[in-house]
Write a protein that holds these residues in place. Structure first.
Motif, PDB file in Angstrom:
ATOM      1  N   VAL A  62       0.844  -1.191   0.000  1.00  0.00           N
ATOM      2  CA  VAL A  62       0.000   0.000   0.000  1.00  0.00           C
ATOM      3  C   VAL A  62       0.883   1.246   0.000  1.00  0.00           C
ATOM      4  CG1 VAL A  62      -1.820   1.262   1.208  1.00  0.00           C
ATOM      5  CG2 VAL A  62      -1.841  -1.241   1.195  1.00  0.00           C
ATOM      6  N   LYS A  63       0.836   2.010  -1.066  1.00  0.00           N
ATOM      7  CA  LYS A  63       1.744   3.151  -1.232  1.00  0.00           C
ATOM      8  C   LYS A  63       1.503   4.260  -0.207  1.00  0.00           C
ATOM      9  CE  LYS A  63       2.867   2.518  -6.113  1.00  0.00           C
ATOM     10  NZ  LYS A  63       2.862   3.123  -7.474  1.00  0.00           N
ATOM     11  N   THR A  64       0.265   4.368   0.291  1.00  0.00           N
ATOM     12  CA  THR A  64      -0.014   5.410   1.294  1.00  0.00           C
ATOM     13  C   THR A  64       0.721   5.156   2.606  1.00  0.00           C
ATOM     14  OG1 THR A  64      -2.024   4.210   1.962  1.00  0.00           O
ATOM     15  CG2 THR A  64      -2.280   5.987   0.347  1.00  0.00           C
ATOM     16  N   LEU A  65       1.206   3.930   2.798  1.00  0.00           N
ATOM     17  CA  LEU A  65       1.974   3.603   4.008  1.00  0.00           C
ATOM     18  C   LEU A  65       3.481   3.733   3.793  1.00  0.00           C
ATOM     19  CD1 LEU A  65       0.012   0.495   5.393  1.00  0.00           C
ATOM     20  CD2 LEU A  65      -0.268   2.901   5.996  1.00  0.00           C
ATOM     21  N   HIS A  66       3.891   4.208   2.625  1.00  0.00           N
ATOM     22  CA  HIS A  66       5.316   4.404   2.357  1.00  0.00           C
ATOM     23  C   HIS A  66       5.755   5.756   2.923  1.00  0.00           C
ATOM     24  CE1 HIS A  66       5.288   1.359  -1.230  1.00  0.00           C
ATOM     25  NE2 HIS A  66       4.890   0.831  -0.083  1.00  0.00           N
ATOM     26  N   THR A  67       5.683   5.861   4.245  1.00  0.00           N
ATOM     27  CA  THR A  67       6.006   7.094   4.961  1.00  0.00           C
ATOM     28  C   THR A  67       7.047   6.792   6.031  1.00  0.00           C
ATOM     29  OG1 THR A  67       4.252   6.732   6.601  1.00  0.00           O
ATOM     30  CG2 THR A  67       3.655   7.974   4.609  1.00  0.00           C
ATOM     31  N   PRO A  68       7.725   7.813   6.552  1.00  0.00           N
ATOM     32  CA  PRO A  68       8.730   7.571   7.606  1.00  0.00           C
ATOM     33  C   PRO A  68       8.175   6.812   8.809  1.00  0.00           C
ATOM     34  CG  PRO A  68       8.952   9.792   6.758  1.00  0.00           C
ATOM     35  CD  PRO A  68       7.730   9.223   6.107  1.00  0.00           C
ATOM     36  N   LYS A  69       6.945   7.160   9.226  1.00  0.00           N
ATOM     37  CA  LYS A  69       6.340   6.473  10.381  1.00  0.00           C
ATOM     38  C   LYS A  69       6.253   4.980  10.139  1.00  0.00           C
ATOM     39  CE  LYS A  69       2.007   6.086  12.961  1.00  0.00           C
ATOM     40  NZ  LYS A  69       0.629   6.592  13.137  1.00  0.00           N
ATOM     41  N   TYR A  70       5.842   4.589   8.942  1.00  0.00           N
ATOM     42  CA  TYR A  70       5.656   3.164   8.669  1.00  0.00           C
ATOM     43  C   TYR A  70       6.940   2.457   8.264  1.00  0.00           C
ATOM     44  CZ  TYR A  70       0.841   3.534   9.792  1.00  0.00           C
ATOM     45  OH  TYR A  70      -0.313   3.720  10.499  1.00  0.00           O
ATOM     46  N   ILE A  71       7.976   3.214   7.987  1.00  0.00           N
ATOM     47  CA  ILE A  71       9.304   2.595   7.898  1.00  0.00           C
ATOM     48  C   ILE A  71       9.692   2.067   9.282  1.00  0.00           C
ATOM     49  CG2 ILE A  71      11.773   3.047   7.555  1.00  0.00           C
ATOM     50  CD1 ILE A  71      11.004   5.053   5.393  1.00  0.00           C
ATOM     51  N   ILE A  72       9.374   2.833  10.319  1.00  0.00           N
ATOM     52  CA  ILE A  72       9.658   2.407  11.701  1.00  0.00           C
ATOM     53  C   ILE A  72       8.825   1.180  12.058  1.00  0.00           C
ATOM     54  CG2 ILE A  72       9.724   3.123  14.115  1.00  0.00           C
ATOM     55  CD1 ILE A  72       9.787   6.046  13.117  1.00  0.00           C
ATOM     56  N   LEU A 296       1.868 -10.244  19.390  1.00  0.00           N
ATOM     57  CA  LEU A 296       0.795  -9.274  19.598  1.00  0.00           C
ATOM     58  C   LEU A 296       1.044  -7.929  18.919  1.00  0.00           C
ATOM     59  CD1 LEU A 296      -0.053  -9.951  23.350  1.00  0.00           C
ATOM     60  CD2 LEU A 296      -1.209 -10.835  21.325  1.00  0.00           C
ATOM     61  N   ASN A 297       2.314  -7.549  18.732  1.00  0.00           N
ATOM     62  CA  ASN A 297       2.621  -6.232  18.157  1.00  0.00           C
ATOM     63  C   ASN A 297       1.894  -5.957  16.837  1.00  0.00           C
ATOM     64  OD1 ASN A 297       4.247  -5.668  20.324  1.00  0.00           O
ATOM     65  ND2 ASN A 297       6.174  -5.940  19.243  1.00  0.00           N
ATOM     66  N   PRO A 298       2.008  -6.841  15.835  1.00  0.00           N
ATOM     67  CA  PRO A 298       1.332  -6.541  14.561  1.00  0.00           C
ATOM     68  C   PRO A 298      -0.185  -6.599  14.665  1.00  0.00           C
ATOM     69  CG  PRO A 298       2.303  -8.736  14.502  1.00  0.00           C
ATOM     70  CD  PRO A 298       2.806  -8.081  15.754  1.00  0.00           C
ATOM     71  N   ILE A 299      -0.718  -7.452  15.550  1.00  0.00           N
ATOM     72  CA  ILE A 299      -2.164  -7.539  15.735  1.00  0.00           C
ATOM     73  C   ILE A 299      -2.689  -6.229  16.309  1.00  0.00           C
ATOM     74  CG2 ILE A 299      -4.014  -8.735  16.979  1.00  0.00           C
ATOM     75  CD1 ILE A 299      -2.220 -11.261  16.884  1.00  0.00           C
ATOM     76  N   ILE A 300      -1.981  -5.704  17.306  1.00  0.00           N
ATOM     77  CA  ILE A 300      -2.384  -4.433  17.927  1.00  0.00           C
ATOM     78  C   ILE A 300      -2.316  -3.300  16.911  1.00  0.00           C
ATOM     79  CG2 ILE A 300      -1.675  -2.688  19.625  1.00  0.00           C
ATOM     80  CD1 ILE A 300      -0.787  -5.154  21.362  1.00  0.00           C
ATOM     81  N   TYR A 301      -1.242  -3.274  16.128  1.00  0.00           N
ATOM     82  CA  TYR A 301      -1.106  -2.201  15.133  1.00  0.00           C
ATOM     83  C   TYR A 301      -2.183  -2.308  14.049  1.00  0.00           C
ATOM     84  CZ  TYR A 301       2.180   1.561  15.256  1.00  0.00           C
ATOM     85  OH  TYR A 301       2.763   2.767  15.513  1.00  0.00           O
ATOM     86  N   SER A 302      -2.537  -3.532  13.674  1.00  0.00           N
ATOM     87  CA  SER A 302      -3.563  -3.718  12.647  1.00  0.00           C
ATOM     88  C   SER A 302      -4.941  -3.301  13.147  1.00  0.00           C
ATOM     89  CB  SER A 302      -3.605  -5.187  12.209  1.00  0.00           C
ATOM     90  OG  SER A 302      -2.379  -5.551  11.616  1.00  0.00           O
ATOM     91  N   LEU A 303      -5.216  -3.535  14.438  1.00  0.00           N
ATOM     92  CA  LEU A 303      -6.543  -3.247  14.985  1.00  0.00           C
ATOM     93  C   LEU A 303      -6.671  -1.810  15.484  1.00  0.00           C
ATOM     94  CD1 LEU A 303      -7.196  -6.531  17.010  1.00  0.00           C
ATOM     95  CD2 LEU A 303      -8.146  -5.909  14.795  1.00  0.00           C
ATOM     96  N   LYS A 304      -5.571  -1.248  15.985  1.00  0.00           N
ATOM     97  CA  LYS A 304      -5.642   0.043  16.683  1.00  0.00           C
ATOM     98  C   LYS A 304      -5.237   1.242  15.825  1.00  0.00           C
ATOM     99  CE  LYS A 304      -6.958  -0.920  20.957  1.00  0.00           C
ATOM    100  NZ  LYS A 304      -8.104  -0.242  21.579  1.00  0.00           N
ATOM    101  N   THR A 305      -4.615   0.999  14.688  1.00  0.00           N
ATOM    102  CA  THR A 305      -4.143   2.111  13.853  1.00  0.00           C
ATOM    103  C   THR A 305      -5.055   2.258  12.640  1.00  0.00           C
ATOM    104  OG1 THR A 305      -1.900   1.596  14.554  1.00  0.00           O
ATOM    105  CG2 THR A 305      -2.133   3.086  12.698  1.00  0.00           C
ATOM    106  N   GLU A 306      -5.710   3.407  12.539  1.00  0.00           N
ATOM    107  CA  GLU A 306      -6.702   3.642  11.493  1.00  0.00           C
ATOM    108  C   GLU A 306      -6.105   3.541  10.094  1.00  0.00           C
ATOM    109  OE1 GLU A 306      -9.941   7.097  10.257  1.00  0.00           O
ATOM    110  OE2 GLU A 306      -8.989   7.139  12.235  1.00  0.00           O
ATOM    111  N   GLU A 307      -4.864   4.031   9.929  1.00  0.00           N
ATOM    112  CA  GLU A 307      -4.228   3.993   8.610  1.00  0.00           C
ATOM    113  C   GLU A 307      -4.012   2.560   8.138  1.00  0.00           C
ATOM    114  OE1 GLU A 307      -1.245   7.711   9.321  1.00  0.00           O
ATOM    115  OE2 GLU A 307      -1.632   6.190  10.833  1.00  0.00           O
ATOM    116  N   VAL A 308      -3.619   1.669   9.068  1.00  0.00           N
ATOM    117  CA  VAL A 308      -3.396   0.266   8.693  1.00  0.00           C
ATOM    118  C   VAL A 308      -4.729  -0.405   8.380  1.00  0.00           C
ATOM    119  CG1 VAL A 308      -2.504  -1.958   9.455  1.00  0.00           C
ATOM    120  CG2 VAL A 308      -1.279   0.122  10.042  1.00  0.00           C
ATOM    121  N   VAL A 309      -5.747  -0.130   9.176  1.00  0.00           N
ATOM    122  CA  VAL A 309      -7.081  -0.696   8.932  1.00  0.00           C
ATOM    123  C   VAL A 309      -7.582  -0.273   7.553  1.00  0.00           C
ATOM    124  CG1 VAL A 309      -9.492  -0.684   9.682  1.00  0.00           C
ATOM    125  CG2 VAL A 309      -7.669  -0.835  11.384  1.00  0.00           C
TER     126      VAL A 309
END
Length: 327
Positions: A62-72, A296-309
């Protein structure tokens, strides 16, 4: 006690350092129904690979996630995946199939990769805290400070610095002589249980164990705490209650990841220092603190972060449309 006299011949280098051909990993001793725990760890590893692999794929596709935050975030998912792969398959091979002897050199490599990726997870959480600090406290300067080159430079510096530190930590074990027991009282080739087996001076290794604990736990926790204290002060002074609520909402995922990573480590170490915790209880607690956060880390990020959802929804719609057009 397993010693050299029971059949393991040491190799003697330069007539000074006595090294065993193999170590014996002695964790999970005499625990009833322990095979169910190994099956649980196998499940944890499979789900860790799938969940982190899924998050890595979503960020990549997903190109919208190609940002510095999502590099981290990508770096955290990658180190979670590598850290679990460094630890769990060998742990299962050791205990589930009762292959407790491990070659000396393989043991040191095992130690290096578990510590290295664990420390990378810790410092990636620090980088995330820095990202939240700039985003909330300096929003107008965020895009000029948190850039792709700056984030890559920070992460690359972490990788190189930690690689050097833990290469030194492991390398210093080569100056030790192991004259008696070869039983490592842990569930993997852990640094403390190894250097305590030495029959010569291990004071430098004790100092390095304190350095490792400081680097993995203490300094990251202090930096993260300072970041959030500053965020709290800025939000109290400059924003309305609704703006504060929205700002803190962006930090929820990160705060949960911090709690998952650091609280088990701190809890286990405090329990060891303040009470006579059973060795098996310590080993189980420690093994869970090494394995469950990566699941749990990726599950939490997938459920709790609106951009990933939203990114997952985009991928799903893209797949549905593709399926319709190909029919």
């Amino acid at each position: 006690m397993i010693t050299y006299k029971e059949g393991l011949l040491p190799s003697i280098l330069n007539a000074t350092f006595v090294r065993p051909a193999k170590f014996y990993i002695g964790g999970f001793y005499n625990i009833p129904h322990v095979k169910y725990y190994y099956v649980f760890l196998c499940f944890v590893y499979i789900m860790t690979v799938l969940s982190n692999g899924f998050l890595l794929s979503v960020i990549y596709l997903v190109k919208t996630l190609h940002t510095p935050k999502y590099i981290i975030v990508f770096n955290l998912a990658f180190t979670d995946l590598c850290g679990s792969t460094a630890l769990i398959p060998k742990l299962l091979d050791t205990f589930l199939f009762d292959r407790r002897y491990i070659v000396y050199e393989a043991c040191l490599s095992y130690l290096f990769f578990v510590f290295f990726f664990g420390s990378l997870q810790s410092w990636t959480l620090v980088t995330m805290a820095y990202d939240r600090l700039i985003a909330i406290c300096f929003p107008l300067r965020y895009n000029s400070i948190i850039t792709t080159p700056s984030v890559v430079a920070i992460l690359l510096f972490s990788w190189i610095s930690l690689l050097i530190v833990f290469a030194v930590l492991v390398g210093l074990l080569n100056r030790l002589s192991f004259c008696e027991s070869i039983v490592i009282q842990s569930f993997f080739c852990d640094h403390g249980p190894i250097y305590r087996l030495a029959c010569n001076d291990a004071s430098i290794n004790y100092i390095m164990s304190l350095v490792a604990f400081t680097i993995i736990v203490c300094i990251p926790l202090v930096l993260i705490a300072m970041s959030y204290v500053y965020i709290y002060i800025v939000l109290r002074k400059t924003t309305s209650r609704e703006e504060r609520r929205r700002a803190w909402k962006t930090c929820i995922s990160h705060l949960i990841l911090i709690a998952l990573f650091f609280l088990p480590y701190l809890g286990t170490n405090l329990a060891v220092l303040t009470s006579n915790i059973h060795p098996n209880a310590r080993i189980i607690n420690s093994s869970l603190s090494h394995t469950v956060p990566s699941l749990l880390n990726p599950i939490i990020y997938s459920l709790k972060t609106e951009e990933v959802v939203n990114a997952i929804r985009k991928l799903s719609k893209r797949k549905i449309i593709k399926n319709i057009t190909t029919k």
